[in-house]
Design a protein around this motif. Structure first.
Motif, PDB file in Angstrom:
ATOM      1  N   SER A 220      25.171 -14.838   6.372  1.00 18.44           N
ATOM      2  CA  SER A 220      26.586 -15.140   6.343  1.00 18.44           C
ATOM      3  C   SER A 220      26.973 -15.720   7.687  1.00 18.44           C
ATOM      4  O   SER A 220      26.269 -15.557   8.675  1.00 18.44           O
ATOM      5  N   TRP A 221      28.092 -16.388   7.711  1.00 16.16           N
ATOM      6  CA  TRP A 221      28.615 -16.874   8.985  1.00 16.16           C
ATOM      7  C   TRP A 221      29.304 -15.704   9.674  1.00 16.16           C
ATOM      8  O   TRP A 221      30.401 -15.304   9.299  1.00 16.16           O
ATOM      9  N   PHE A 222      28.680 -15.149  10.693  1.00 17.80           N
ATOM     10  CA  PHE A 222      29.320 -14.153  11.515  1.00 17.80           C
ATOM     11  C   PHE A 222      30.226 -14.862  12.528  1.00 17.80           C
ATOM     12  O   PHE A 222      29.973 -16.000  12.921  1.00 17.80           O
ATOM     13  N   GLU A 223      31.249 -14.155  12.969  1.00 17.83           N
ATOM     14  CA  GLU A 223      32.174 -14.760  13.924  1.00 17.83           C
ATOM     15  C   GLU A 223      31.452 -15.211  15.184  1.00 17.83           C
ATOM     16  O   GLU A 223      31.738 -16.275  15.728  1.00 17.83           O
ATOM     17  N   GLN A 224      30.488 -14.402  15.651  1.00 14.09           N
ATOM     18  CA  GLN A 224      29.775 -14.792  16.871  1.00 14.09           C
ATOM     19  C   GLN A 224      28.898 -16.027  16.647  1.00 14.09           C
ATOM     20  O   GLN A 224      28.640 -16.796  17.567  1.00 14.09           O
ATOM     21  N   ASP A 225      28.440 -16.226  15.399  1.00 17.33           N
ATOM     22  CA  ASP A 225      27.662 -17.427  15.103  1.00 17.33           C
ATOM     23  C   ASP A 225      28.538 -18.672  15.157  1.00 17.33           C
ATOM     24  O   ASP A 225      28.126 -19.721  15.661  1.00 17.33           O
ATOM     25  N   ILE A 226      29.733 -18.546  14.603  1.00 19.03           N
ATOM     26  CA  ILE A 226      30.660 -19.682  14.635  1.00 19.03           C
ATOM     27  C   ILE A 226      31.026 -20.014  16.075  1.00 19.03           C
ATOM     28  O   ILE A 226      31.071 -21.178  16.480  1.00 19.03           O
ATOM     29  N   LYS A 227      31.282 -18.983  16.869  1.00 18.93           N
ATOM     30  CA  LYS A 227      31.620 -19.205  18.275  1.00 18.93           C
ATOM     31  C   LYS A 227      30.465 -19.854  19.015  1.00 18.93           C
ATOM     32  O   LYS A 227      30.661 -20.774  19.829  1.00 18.93           O
ATOM     33  N   ALA A 228      29.237 -19.394  18.739  1.00 14.93           N
ATOM     34  CA  ALA A 228      28.068 -19.990  19.392  1.00 14.93           C
ATOM     35  C   ALA A 228      27.922 -21.452  19.016  1.00 14.93           C
ATOM     36  O   ALA A 228      27.567 -22.296  19.853  1.00 14.93           O
ATOM     37  N   TYR A 229      28.178 -21.778  17.759  1.00 16.09           N
ATOM     38  CA  TYR A 229      28.136 -23.177  17.316  1.00 16.09           C
ATOM     39  C   TYR A 229      29.209 -23.996  18.037  1.00 16.09           C
ATOM     40  O   TYR A 229      28.934 -25.082  18.558  1.00 16.09           O
ATOM     41  N   LEU A 230      30.416 -23.478  18.087  1.00 17.18           N
ATOM     42  CA  LEU A 230      31.519 -24.227  18.693  1.00 17.18           C
ATOM     43  C   LEU A 230      31.288 -24.479  20.178  1.00 17.18           C
ATOM     44  O   LEU A 230      31.599 -25.562  20.689  1.00 17.18           O
ATOM     45  N   LEU A 231      30.753 -23.481  20.873  1.00 13.74           N
ATOM     46  CA  LEU A 231      30.660 -23.543  22.333  1.00 13.74           C
ATOM     47  C   LEU A 231      29.245 -23.809  22.825  1.00 13.74           C
ATOM     48  O   LEU A 231      28.918 -23.539  23.979  1.00 13.74           O
ATOM     49  N   LEU A 232      28.411 -24.351  21.948  1.00 16.64           N
ATOM     50  CA  LEU A 232      27.052 -24.713  22.340  1.00 16.64           C
ATOM     51  C   LEU A 232      27.058 -25.547  23.624  1.00 16.64           C
ATOM     52  O   LEU A 232      27.771 -26.541  23.736  1.00 16.64           O
TER      53      LEU A 232
ATOM     54  N   MET B 217      32.366  -6.962  16.412  1.00 10.99           N
ATOM     55  CA  MET B 217      33.083  -8.158  15.997  1.00 10.99           C
ATOM     56  C   MET B 217      33.099  -8.257  14.488  1.00 10.99           C
ATOM     57  O   MET B 217      32.134  -7.926  13.825  1.00 10.99           O
ATOM     58  N   GLY B 218      34.194  -8.755  13.926  1.00  8.23           N
ATOM     59  CA  GLY B 218      34.276  -8.869  12.484  1.00  8.23           C
ATOM     60  C   GLY B 218      33.370  -9.950  11.961  1.00  8.23           C
ATOM     61  O   GLY B 218      32.900 -10.797  12.698  1.00  8.23           O
ATOM     62  N   THR B 219      33.094  -9.899  10.680  1.00  8.54           N
ATOM     63  CA  THR B 219      32.248 -10.908  10.063  1.00  8.54           C
ATOM     64  C   THR B 219      33.035 -11.729   9.083  1.00  8.54           C
ATOM     65  O   THR B 219      34.008 -11.271   8.508  1.00  8.54           O
ATOM     66  N   ILE B 220      32.603 -12.969   8.905  1.00  3.94           N
ATOM     67  CA  ILE B 220      33.198 -13.860   7.931  1.00  3.94           C
ATOM     68  C   ILE B 220      32.116 -14.188   6.925  1.00  3.94           C
ATOM     69  O   ILE B 220      31.161 -14.886   7.232  1.00  3.94           O
ATOM     70  N   SER B 221      32.216 -13.686   5.743  1.00  6.36           N
ATOM     71  CA  SER B 221      31.192 -13.899   4.733  1.00  6.36           C
ATOM     72  C   SER B 221      31.576 -15.037   3.830  1.00  6.36           C
ATOM     73  O   SER B 221      32.682 -15.070   3.304  1.00  6.36           O
ATOM     74  N   LEU B 222      30.653 -15.980   3.672  1.00  9.25           N
ATOM     75  CA  LEU B 222      30.916 -17.061   2.744  1.00  9.25           C
ATOM     76  C   LEU B 222      30.951 -16.562   1.316  1.00  9.25           C
ATOM     77  O   LEU B 222      31.511 -17.217   0.445  1.00  9.25           O
ATOM     78  N   GLN B 223      30.390 -15.380   1.066  1.00  8.99           N
ATOM     79  CA  GLN B 223      30.517 -14.833  -0.275  1.00  8.99           C
ATOM     80  C   GLN B 223      31.962 -14.499  -0.574  1.00  8.99           C
ATOM     81  O   GLN B 223      32.390 -14.547  -1.728  1.00  8.99           O
TER      82      GLN B 223
ATOM     83  N   ASP C 163      47.778 -16.351  12.802  1.00  5.78           N
ATOM     84  CA  ASP C 163      46.542 -15.752  13.303  1.00  5.78           C
ATOM     85  C   ASP C 163      45.547 -16.824  13.731  1.00  5.78           C
ATOM     86  O   ASP C 163      44.361 -16.759  13.434  1.00  5.78           O
ATOM     87  N   ILE C 164      46.027 -17.820  14.447  1.00  2.87           N
ATOM     88  CA  ILE C 164      45.200 -18.956  14.852  1.00  2.87           C
ATOM     89  C   ILE C 164      45.364 -19.189  16.351  1.00  2.87           C
ATOM     90  O   ILE C 164      46.366 -18.793  16.947  1.00  2.87           O
TER      91      ILE C 164
ATOM     92  N   GLY D  49      34.326 -20.678   7.183  1.00  2.00           N
ATOM     93  CA  GLY D  49      34.931 -19.456   6.670  1.00  2.00           C
ATOM     94  C   GLY D  49      36.414 -19.461   6.934  1.00  2.00           C
ATOM     95  O   GLY D  49      37.122 -20.397   6.595  1.00  2.00           O
ATOM     96  N   ASP D  50      36.911 -18.416   7.614  1.00  6.65           N
ATOM     97  CA  ASP D  50      38.344 -18.328   7.851  1.00  6.65           C
ATOM     98  C   ASP D  50      38.649 -17.601   9.159  1.00  6.65           C
ATOM     99  O   ASP D  50      39.557 -16.787   9.241  1.00  6.65           O
ATOM    100  N   CYS D  51      37.873 -17.881  10.194  1.00  6.18           N
ATOM    101  CA  CYS D  51      38.190 -17.360  11.521  1.00  6.18           C
ATOM    102  C   CYS D  51      38.105 -18.504  12.520  1.00  6.18           C
ATOM    103  O   CYS D  51      37.471 -19.526  12.263  1.00  6.18           O
ATOM    104  N   PHE D  52      38.750 -18.316  13.676  1.00  7.60           N
ATOM    105  CA  PHE D  52      38.902 -19.389  14.644  1.00  7.60           C
ATOM    106  C   PHE D  52      38.584 -18.858  16.049  1.00  7.60           C
ATOM    107  O   PHE D  52      39.491 -18.635  16.859  1.00  7.60           O
ATOM    108  N   PRO D  53      37.304 -18.667  16.374  1.00  5.94           N
ATOM    109  CA  PRO D  53      36.933 -18.047  17.650  1.00  5.94           C
ATOM    110  C   PRO D  53      36.911 -19.025  18.817  1.00  5.94           C
ATOM    111  O   PRO D  53      35.870 -19.309  19.408  1.00  5.94           O
TER     112      PRO D  53
END
Length: 347
Positions: free
Chosen positions: A60-72, A1-7, A291-292, A315-319
């Motif tokens: 960094s905010w990885f895409e899977q981390d954002i998804k885990a947060y969203l779908l907790l 899975m791709g990563t979204i880096s806040l850097q 891409d959304i 970041g800039d992904c929408f999982p």
């Protein structure tokens, strides 16, 4: 899975500012409110902790981390609360723990409804007060954790009409009324760009409606707006120097709201952004994002827009996808009830 880096987004920030654990947890409490409460307010008097978890290790905010947060997943207590609220009459009650985040139950009720298929019943539609409150909670979170979430500013959805369209003699608060005047005046002013860009107000009057000092140094600006009962998100990325339009319905992204797009883009690039020192704003690209995640029914556009904004503070992904909307509706209900958003757990 791709990563979204806040850097990538905060190029000037140190890589040591962030800590994003893989585990996600809601900071919640027992529910001590009673079904026999005689007051008109549905609030929690529990000992729910107001201590926020700060995250400051490398990461960094990885895409899977954002998804885990969203779908907790909801906790047992959260499910119990939702079940109770779904069974109780919410009309006439004020819901919310936070001093500034109490909303009438009838306005929040659609968040607990489950749209079936292609139903378009208006009782599923989410009120602008809910959308604006959610964006206020996003801002509250980023202010509290400036090293974790992207620094941003959210305009209230009504500001677009008040600034771009309404004559200054009109002072109304009902969004449906705003929209009536929006349609009435946009046809007249669409060929008078200079006057429209000022509202028709002077530059000083326009800027007086906005807290310009709060915009200085922000990385993103959000403007959620409802057009013909359909929500879209306009946002400016000052780090990347780009302007974007996020429409949950793919078929309307290019063909619809072209006048509104032109008006809002011109207002930002000729007035507001230069005021903030971005004198090259007219050269920034305007992107209609494809891409959304795409809305598949007729009633979830507001939920999509709120979660677009949520993801953009990471970041800039929408999982996420359409099938997640029922979960999001209930999570937003709980977030507004608490007056703050759920967070990632520190490892």
């Amino acid at each position: 899975m791709g990563t979204i880096s806040l850097q990538d987004v905060h190029q000037e920030k140190s890589s040591s500012e962030l800590n994003h654990g893989r585990n996600v947890e809601d900071v919640s409490s027992g529910d001590s409110s009673s079904d026999h409460d005689q007051s008109d307010q549905l609030q929690s008097s529990s000992s729910e902790s107001d201590v926020e978890i700060t995250l400051k290790e490398q990461g960094s905010w990885f895409e899977q981390d954002i998804k885990a947060y969203l779908l907790l997943e909801f906790t047992r207590k959260e499910n119990d609360r939702i079940d109770k609220w779904q069974k109780n009459e919410l009309n006439g009650k004020m819901i919310g723990r936070g001093k500034y985040f109490k909303i009438q139950g009838e306005i929040l009720a659609p968040l607990l409804m489950v749209p079936q298929g292609d139903e378009t019943r208006e009782e599923y539609y989410i009120n602008s007060l809910v959308v604006n409150t959610f964006f206020e909670l996003l801002k509250k979170r980023s202010d509290k954790f400036p090293n974790v979430y992207i620094n941003h500013y959210s305009f209230g959805s009504q500001i677009a009409v008040r600034i771009f369209i309404l004559p200054k003699s009109i002072n109304i608060s009902n969004w449906n009324y705003y929209y009536y005047y929006y349609i009435k005046y946009v046809s007249y002013f669409c060929n008078h760009q200079t006057q429209l860009l000022e509202g028709p107000r002077t530059k000083q009057e326009v800027l007086a409606l906005i807290k310009v000092d709060e915009l200085r140094g922000v990385d993103k600006m959000f403007l959620p707006i409802s057009l013909s009962k359909h929500w879209v998100l306009f946002y400016v990325d000052t780090k990347e120097k780009k302007i974007s339009w996020l429409d949950p319905i793919a078929s309307s992204r290019i063909m619809s709201n072209n006048v509104e797009k032109q008006i809002i883009v011109q207002w930002f690039t000729t007035l507001l952004l230069p005021k903030l020192g971005y004198n090259d704003a007219k050269e920034w690209p305007f992107l209609v994002r494809n891409d959304i995640p795409e809305q598949k029914n007729s009633v979830d556009c507001a939920t999509f827009v709120m979660k677009y904004g949520d993801c953009l503070t990471h970041g800039d992904c929408f999982p996420f996808k359409q099938e997640d909307m029922v979960h999001f509706r209930r999570r937003i209900f709980l977030d507004i009830y608490r007056g703050r958003l759920h967070r990632k757990k520190k490892q």
